[in-house]
Write a protein that holds these residues in place. Structure first.
Motif, PDB file in Angstrom:
ATOM      1  N   VAL A 238      -1.222  16.464  -6.717  1.00  0.00           N
ATOM      2  CA  VAL A 238      -0.570  15.142  -7.260  1.00  0.00           C
ATOM      3  C   VAL A 238       0.926  16.107  -8.096  1.00  0.00           C
ATOM      4  CG1 VAL A 238       0.043  13.181  -9.614  1.00  0.00           C
ATOM      5  CG2 VAL A 238      -2.006  13.618  -7.638  1.00  0.00           C
TER       6      VAL A 238
ATOM      7  N   ALA B 132      -7.478  10.600   2.593  1.00  0.00           N
ATOM      8  CA  ALA B 132      -8.298   9.460   2.247  1.00  0.00           C
ATOM      9  C   ALA B 132      -8.400   9.586   0.276  1.00  0.00           C
ATOM     10  CB  ALA B 132      -9.435   9.613   2.695  1.00  0.00           C
ATOM     11  N   TYR B 133      -7.928  11.498  -0.019  1.00  0.00           N
ATOM     12  CA  TYR B 133      -8.000  11.078  -1.274  1.00  0.00           C
ATOM     13  C   TYR B 133      -6.281  11.792  -1.463  1.00  0.00           C
ATOM     14  CZ  TYR B 133     -11.318  14.375  -0.392  1.00  0.00           C
ATOM     15  OH  TYR B 133     -11.635  15.737   0.062  1.00  0.00           O
ATOM     16  N   ASP B 134      -6.197  12.401  -2.834  1.00  0.00           N
ATOM     17  CA  ASP B 134      -5.492  12.818  -2.757  1.00  0.00           C
ATOM     18  C   ASP B 134      -6.176  14.120  -3.921  1.00  0.00           C
ATOM     19  OD1 ASP B 134      -3.135  11.211  -3.018  1.00  0.00           O
ATOM     20  OD2 ASP B 134      -3.200  10.345  -4.543  1.00  0.00           O
ATOM     21  N   THR B 135      -6.129  15.444  -4.131  1.00  0.00           N
ATOM     22  CA  THR B 135      -6.301  16.268  -4.863  1.00  0.00           C
ATOM     23  C   THR B 135      -5.033  16.406  -6.175  1.00  0.00           C
ATOM     24  OG1 THR B 135      -5.243  18.358  -4.334  1.00  0.00           O
ATOM     25  CG2 THR B 135      -7.191  17.769  -2.755  1.00  0.00           C
ATOM     26  N   LEU B 136      -5.236  16.763  -7.085  1.00  0.00           N
ATOM     27  CA  LEU B 136      -5.081  17.218  -8.094  1.00  0.00           C
ATOM     28  C   LEU B 136      -3.205  18.135  -8.501  1.00  0.00           C
ATOM     29  CD1 LEU B 136      -5.575  16.026 -10.541  1.00  0.00           C
ATOM     30  CD2 LEU B 136      -6.418  17.939 -12.000  1.00  0.00           C
ATOM     31  N   ARG B 137      -3.832  18.962  -7.370  1.00  0.00           N
ATOM     32  CA  ARG B 137      -2.846  19.951  -6.569  1.00  0.00           C
ATOM     33  C   ARG B 137      -2.110  19.346  -5.690  1.00  0.00           C
ATOM     34  NH1 ARG B 137      -3.855  24.518  -2.394  1.00  0.00           N
ATOM     35  NH2 ARG B 137      -3.822  22.552  -1.494  1.00  0.00           N
TER      36      ARG B 137
ATOM     37  N   TYR C  25       0.863  -0.824   0.215  1.00  0.00           N
ATOM     38  CA  TYR C  25       0.035   0.162   0.501  1.00  0.00           C
ATOM     39  C   TYR C  25       0.666   1.443  -0.046  1.00  0.00           C
ATOM     40  CZ  TYR C  25      -4.257  -2.961   0.870  1.00  0.00           C
ATOM     41  OH  TYR C  25      -5.567  -3.467   1.093  1.00  0.00           O
TER      42      TYR C  25
END
Lengths: 421, 279
Positions: free
Chosen positions: A28, A21-26, A13
């Motif tokens: 990345v 819980a999640y990425d934002t585009l920024r 993982y």
């Protein structure tokens, strides 16, 4: 012939993906743009960004057998089941599966609170992979099993939690795949329903299907499986007959000794004014020990202090086998007279001591839980499995036959043999 | 668990690499689940609402009323010699289908998280079911259109059967875009914030309040890059006989829709393996 063969299975993982819980585009884009050096990988392949939830796991399960999987939280049990039930993909290695896999990683997956019991049976059945015709055929059986009767056409949001769980398990229990993968779903419902579920599970196994069964309930594992795997930190630590696997698991996880001393900071605030100091297992000569003989008495003492008087307090122990079965429960004021004498315990330091008589316990390892409470009013303090000790049966009744004796107790009984010539 | 796979079928689970085949056969095996999820969506959608299924009509109907007042009456937008209410309503039907599918499919995977992390089935089924759920609203609203046509004495044309291919074009576009958005939304929740803006923007570049005949001829092909323009033109042509019939524009729209759908399917399939870990 194998039903399931797992070869060098691993799942990694990415921590970022798990924790945030999640990425934002920024995020990345920022990570791509900044030319950071990745931290060097540790010896086990973990690094700051990744963790192997499962690695180098290989085993196979013959058709028609029941395999137990035990391990601490985070040992990789759920990850393994998720891979086998195709919810997630392995990162390396492979698994071969012969036939359909039905997975019960949770009861009531996809239940919708607004829909009625009847509607949810169809919906949940379809999600679990049953065909409509199959659900039609088993519908009455499911309703019977769930014992929901006249609530069949009531939205499940009006169900009691017990009814909800019963219905959910009933649907799942009527799946008939060749391989059934079951996670800790039996930890729900009341005792009677749990027994019914266990019964259903063993029927499934006897019907020639292959079952993978994960549970924290050691007696369920012992009842349902003959063979088990112990997972530890994502790897197989042990595989063998279930009783041995259970012992392996328990001895690895419960390194409790014959003495438990509480540091002030370990005591929860809710315990005030009760302050536990120590729990000790002592042999016949009064020494703290974690190994006693069945033919000798064992003393168990609880040392504690009261910072204020408590009325109706009782301090006691639970004795359990390592398989989680209770041997007995006993409190220091079980005798009415003692209870009256200690109706109110003034502040001060105490030792409550009891003696387990000689020739009572069978060979094996035992766990001591401690409890301080006022009946029906308040539980001041409880710690499960605070201490442990092993009983050796040398010299116990029947020990001239070097056979294991089933049973938690091994009392010396007065046998009489009558003979008529 | 593939419901109709033979008992002794051997499945190998291993890490997948690169682009995968679409595995549509697996989706077909699970067709009953598509049915049940669609049925659930419909059943649940209007539970504990006062007006129930009337909502399927209220939305396009009142949008039509507002459009008629502001664009038809006040701005006097030409409507190809068709009464403006029916002119806009005929466009709102496929548009509502599309925009609902877009927003619901886009969020569908994230809102089905509890199922995705617990049970296996081809994930394509989730956005597919939301699409079909919207279709029911479409048919309810379509009945109102037939009523309006009777009221305005607009006769049914023999070419009405061509609605079917135009409807398919709308569904293909909605599914294609929905697949892209739903898969992206699992990875980046930015998508959720973009959706309302995207739908609004898309509405303006689709000939709903106005007629595509207002677009200068030399821009028509560029305009047709939006497949929904082709759908709306087709709907008006098939129902009301406007001069927006099939031509080169329609082929452009169809080509774009097919491209979006196929790329969406592949993208979705490629991302599918990460869903349970990332959602």
């Amino acid at each position: 012939m194998f039903a399931l063969r797992v070869h060098d299975l691993g799942k990694r993982y990415t921590l970022g993906a798990q924790i945030n819980a999640y990425d934002t585009l920024r995020d990345v884009l920022a990570a791509r743009l900044s030319l950071r050096h990745k931290p060097p990988a540790a010896a086990n392949g973990d690094d700051a960004m990744h963790i192997w939830a499962l690695r180098h796991v290989s085993f196979d399960v013959p058709q028609g057998s029941v395999l137990g999987i035990i391990g601490k939280n985070g040992a990789g049990k759920s990850t393994l089941l998720k891979i086998l039930s195709r919810v997630t993909e392995p990162t390396e290695g492979y698994a071969e599966i012969r036939g359909r896999v039905g997975s019960l990683l949770e009861v009531g997956t996809g239940f919708h609170p607004e829909l009625t019991g009847r509607e949810n049976i169809y919906l949940n059945g379809a999600i679990l992979g049953m065909r409509r015709e199959e659900i039609d055929r088993k519908f009455d059986e499911i309703v019977d099993f769930a014992e929901i009767g006249r609530f069949l056409d009531t939205p499940v949001k009006r169900y009691s939690s017990g009814m909800y769980v019963r219905l959910a398990f009933a649907v799942a229990a009527h799946l008939e795949p060749e391989i059934l993968v079951v996670d800790e779903v039996l930890a729900v419902g009341d005792a009677a329903f749990q027994r019914k579920c266990l019964g259903r599970m063993s029927d499934v196994a006897q019907g020639g299907r292959t079952v993978l069964f994960v549970s924290h309930n050691m007696s369920a594992i012992l009842n349902l499986t003959r063979e088990a795997i112990v997972l530890d930190k994502g790897r197989i630590a042990f595989r063998g007959p279930t009783p041995e696997a259970v012992d392996h698991y328990l001895s690895a996880t419960m390194t409790r000794s014959g003495e438990r001393v509480w540091q002030p900071e370990e005591v929860p605030a809710a315990a005030v004014p009760f302050r536990p100091l120590a729990l000790r297992v002592k042999d016949a000569r009064g020494r703290v020990t974690d190994a006693v003989r069945s033919v000798d008495p064992v003393a168990i003492e609880v040392e504690y202090a009261l910072d204020a008087p408590i009325q109706g307090l009782r301090v006691g122990i639970y004795l359990l086998s390592t398989r989680g079965e209770y041997v007995f429960t006993s409190f220091d004021t079980d005798e009415q007279e003692t209870f009256r004498r200690w109706e109110t315990r003034p502040a001060g330091r105490y030792v409550s001591r009891c003696t387990i008589p000689a020739d009572l316990l069978n060979a094996g390892r035992y766990l001591v839980s401690v409890n301080a409470s006022v009946y029906n009013v308040k539980r001041y303090f409880q710690e499960d499995n605070a201490a442990a000790f092993t009983v050796d049966a040398t010299g116990a009744p029947g020990s001239h036959w070097a056979e294991p004796r089933p049973g938690l107790v091994r009392p010396r009984l007065d046998w009489e043999i009558e003979h008529e010539a | 668990m593939p419901p109709s796979s033979p008992a002794e079928e051997l499945t190998v689970l291993r890490p997948s690499r690169g682009w995968l085949d679409l595995n549509l056969r697996e989706v077909w095996r699970y067709r009953e689940l598509v049915y049940f999820l669609t049925w659930r969506d419909i059943k649940v959608r209007y539970k504990q609402t006062f007006l129930g299924a009337a909502w399927a009509i209220i939305q396009p109907f009142f949008t039509m009323v507002v459009f008629t007042l502001f664009f038809g009456r006040l701005a006097k937008v030409p409507s190809d010699n068709v009464p403006y209410p029916i002119f806009s309503y005929a466009a709102l039907l496929p548009w509502q289908l599309f925009s609902k599918a877009l927003s619901q499919a886009g969020r569908s995977l994230v809102s089905s998280r509890s199922i995705i992390t617990k049970v296996y089935f081809p994930r394509l089924i989730i956005p597919l079911a939301t699409l079909f759920g919207g279709l029911v609203d479409f048919f309810i609203a379509f009945v109102v259109l037939l009523g309006m046509m009777a009221y305005y004495h607009v006769a049914l044309l023999p070419r009405i059967w061509t609605l079917l291919p135009f409807l398919l074009l709308a569904l293909a576009t909605a599914l294609g875009v929905g697949l892209w958005l739903s898969a992206l939304n699992v990875l980046y929740r930015d998508v959720g914030y973009t959706l309302p803006f995207l739908t609004q923007f898309w509405m303006f570049i689709t000939p709903i309040a106005y007629s595509s005949t207002l677009v200068p001829p030399k821009w028509r092909l560029v305009y047709a890059l939006n497949p929904m323009a082709g759908v709306v033109d087709g709907f008006r042509w098939a129902l009301l006989g406007t001069p927006t019939g099939p031509g080169p524009s329609l082929w452009v729209s169809t080509a774009v829709a097919v491209l979006v759908l196929i790329s969406g399917l592949y993208f979705f399939r490629r991302m599918e393996r990460q869903f349970a870990d990332r959602v």
